[in-house]
Design an enzyme around this catalytic site. Structure first.
Site, PDB file in Angstrom:
ATOM      1  CG  ASP A 196      -1.894   1.347   1.213  1.00 44.42           C
ATOM      2  OD1 ASP A 196      -2.058   2.045   0.404  1.00 44.42           O
ATOM      3  OD2 ASP A 196      -2.688   1.143   2.560  1.00 44.42           O
ATOM      4  CB  CYS A 360      -9.832   3.564   7.063  1.00 48.43           C
ATOM      5  SG  CYS A 360     -11.445   4.902   7.005  1.00 48.43           S
TER       6      CYS A 360
END
Lengths: 403, 135
Positions: A196, A360
């Site tokens: 990521d 998140c």
């Protein structure tokens, strides 16, 4: 505009909040946009707007150039080949694309690993992919310092592991993970590695070759580019073997009612009219980055981030989450005297924009035994004065709440 | 700044009244704000149509805790109808920008400037509506 102080490139930083100077410390959520990006998007719509790859007319040719130049520029910036960069709407779509396309080859008994510090945008698509396939989805633990436990990863790896997902930079703790080392370990058992890179472009010069990853996912908007565009980098041989994700116009070779054939390369994954203005803006953002002394900017950011870290830790009742050895200017903290949302509102009243909540990253919140944190995250335009204003505001909140 | 976090709100937030469990609750409900993680369990003892006791447990921000503290104080002595009327009037005020007469509720009105924080103030009142089976 060489010579211009960096903050002057960002008109939104002149916005006043509650009559105060805006101190924007929510850069891990999205950065502000430099003039070059705003102007490139504007120029595109004013003078170049047309659909790509399809028209025989001049504007269509120009729009195609704008779009493909952005791909070339991004590919060069991250050290990839042009055919290895797929444009998407952002990191989330990039992960979904991969989890769907690569996930379709998962089998019952296969294992997918993701670190405990991954963002929901990584966790949820891979959770779903594993669930659909009957594969298992397992957390790679994070240490108290906020680093991925590589010993634990080593003991988890076997030939049933098909994919390891690891963030390059934690959006909560600021940790820079040893991606290359983890990738080598994963590759040794035949697993693929998805990194990521959502936080990466804004904080460091990224080379997909140095990262050693098979796939890297990006968003433009966290590194001075526009919202609504991102990318999936995939090693050419791997991308070519993936089935399409979104289907429709632009990604096909031939269509008949009884048979459809698909294009090769990135185009196979880019159905529909893409975000051309976003690509124009992203090009400009990469030019902005190229014009900076990134190594010096990264050092300055680390120094500012450490100032913020140590300043926060000295406020009574404040706990900073993690203390990773390799880190960027992203700092999360909790205060025993107030909930993160109250801290966030108090700071906003002083013009200081921070993020509050779980960011998140619910599994990481659970790992640290907290429901929510306050997060301050830095960008190239932040100054000592920004950090001081933030610290002063936290001290003020403590004086008000801690009684 | 002071109008946002008045001493009144901070005091109630840090040291909420009626933060306890009730043995003989006749009505109860759970309230959640999944986005911010606020969570509360409200218990009410209704006796002869009048609230005899009201208490809550849970966790949340100062605004939510203070609102629950103030609300449980106010509920005691109210009829079910009065409680529901106050709940719907306060929720309306927080959303539509109307005024409220009750001083202790006025302390929450500044948070209307933050749409994200409105539900922190209204969660307890939504929960009492739930406890009494109203929408």
């Amino acid at each position: 505009m060489p010579g211009l102080p960096i903050a002057d490139h960002f008109p939104a930083l002149r916005t006043q909040v509650h009559g105060k100077r805006l101190v924007y410390l929510d850069n891990a959520a999205t950065t502000q946009k430099p003039l070059g990006v705003i102007e490139a998007t504007d120029t595109y719509y004013r003078t170049q707007n047309a659909n790509v790859h399809r028209g025989a007319h001049t504007l269509s040719h120009i729009a195609t150039e704008v779009y493909e130049q952005a791909r070339k520029k991004l590919a060069r910036w991250i050290g990839a080949g042009e055919t290895e960069v797929v444009f998407t709407r952002g990191t989330t779509e990039s992960v979904n694309l991969l989890a769907y396309a690569l996930g379709s080859s998962l089998k019952p008994g296969d294992r997918v690993l993701a670190t405990q510090m991954e963002h929901h945008a990584v966790l949820v698509p891979w959770y779903e992919a594993a669930r659909r396939a009957g594969a298992s989805f397992e957390p790679v633990p994070v240490t108290d310092d906020g680093e991925v436990n590589l010993d634990a990863l080593a003991s988890m790896l076997d030939e049933r592991v098909k994919l390891v997902a690891m963030t390059h930079i934690s959006n909560v703790l600021g940790t820079v993970n040893p991606v290359r080392q983890a990738a080598e370990m994963a590759h040794a058992v035949g697993a693929l590695v998805m990194v990521d890179g959502a936080q990466s472009l804004g904080h460091a010069r990224v080379s997909v070759v140095d990262l050693g990853a098979d796939f890297v996912v990006f968003s433009a908007h966290k590194a001075y580019g526009p919202t609504g565009i991102g990318a999936l980098y995939g090693r050419a041989d791997l991308l070519d073997a993936l089935p399409p994700f979104m289907t429709g116009g632009g990604m096909i070779r031939t269509v008949a009612f009884d048979k459809v054939t698909y294009r090769d390369g990135p185009e196979r994954f880019e159905a529909g009219t893409p975000n051309i203005a976003g690509a124009a803006g992203w090009s400009a953002a990469l030019e902005f980055l190229a014009g900076l002394d990134l190594a010096a900017a990264a050092l300055a950011e680390e120094r500012l981030g450490d100032h913020l870290r140590s300043g926060l830790a000295r406020v009574p009742g404040v706990r900073v989450l993690g203390h990773p050895k390799q880190r960027v200017g992203i700092v999360s903290f909790v205060a025993e005297w107030a909930h993160a949302h109250d801290v966030g509102t108090m700071l906003d009243l002083d013009g200081v924009a921070v993020r509050t909540g779980h960011h998140c990253c619910m599994p990481l919140m659970k790992r640290y035994g907290v429901a929510a944190t306050t997060r301050a995250s830095l960008a190239v335009y932040n100054t000592d004065s920004d950090v001081e204003t933030c610290l002063e505001s936290v001290r003020k909140a403590q004086a008000r709440f801690d009684r | 700044m002071d109008e946002f976090y008045q001493d009144f709100v901070i005091e109630h937030g840090r040291h909420p009244h009626n933060f306890r469990e009730v043995e003989d609750a006749t009505h109860e409900a759970e309230g959640d704000s999944p986005l911010c993680g606020d969570h509360m369990r409200l218990q009410v003892v209704l006796d002869g149509g009048v609230v005899k006791d009201a208490a809550f447990t849970g966790e949340g921000c100062a605004v939510c805790m203070a609102s629950a503290s103030v609300m449980t104080d106010m509920l005691k002595g109210m009829t079910e109808e009065q409680a529901l009327e106050t709940a719907s009037r306060f929720r309306k005020c927080m959303v539509e920008g109307l005024e409220v007469e009750e001083l202790q509720l006025q302390a929450f009105l500044p948070f209307r400037a933050y749409p994200m924080r409105v539900k922190c103030a209204t969660l307890p009142w939504v929960t009492v509506q739930k406890a009494f089976g109203a929408k």
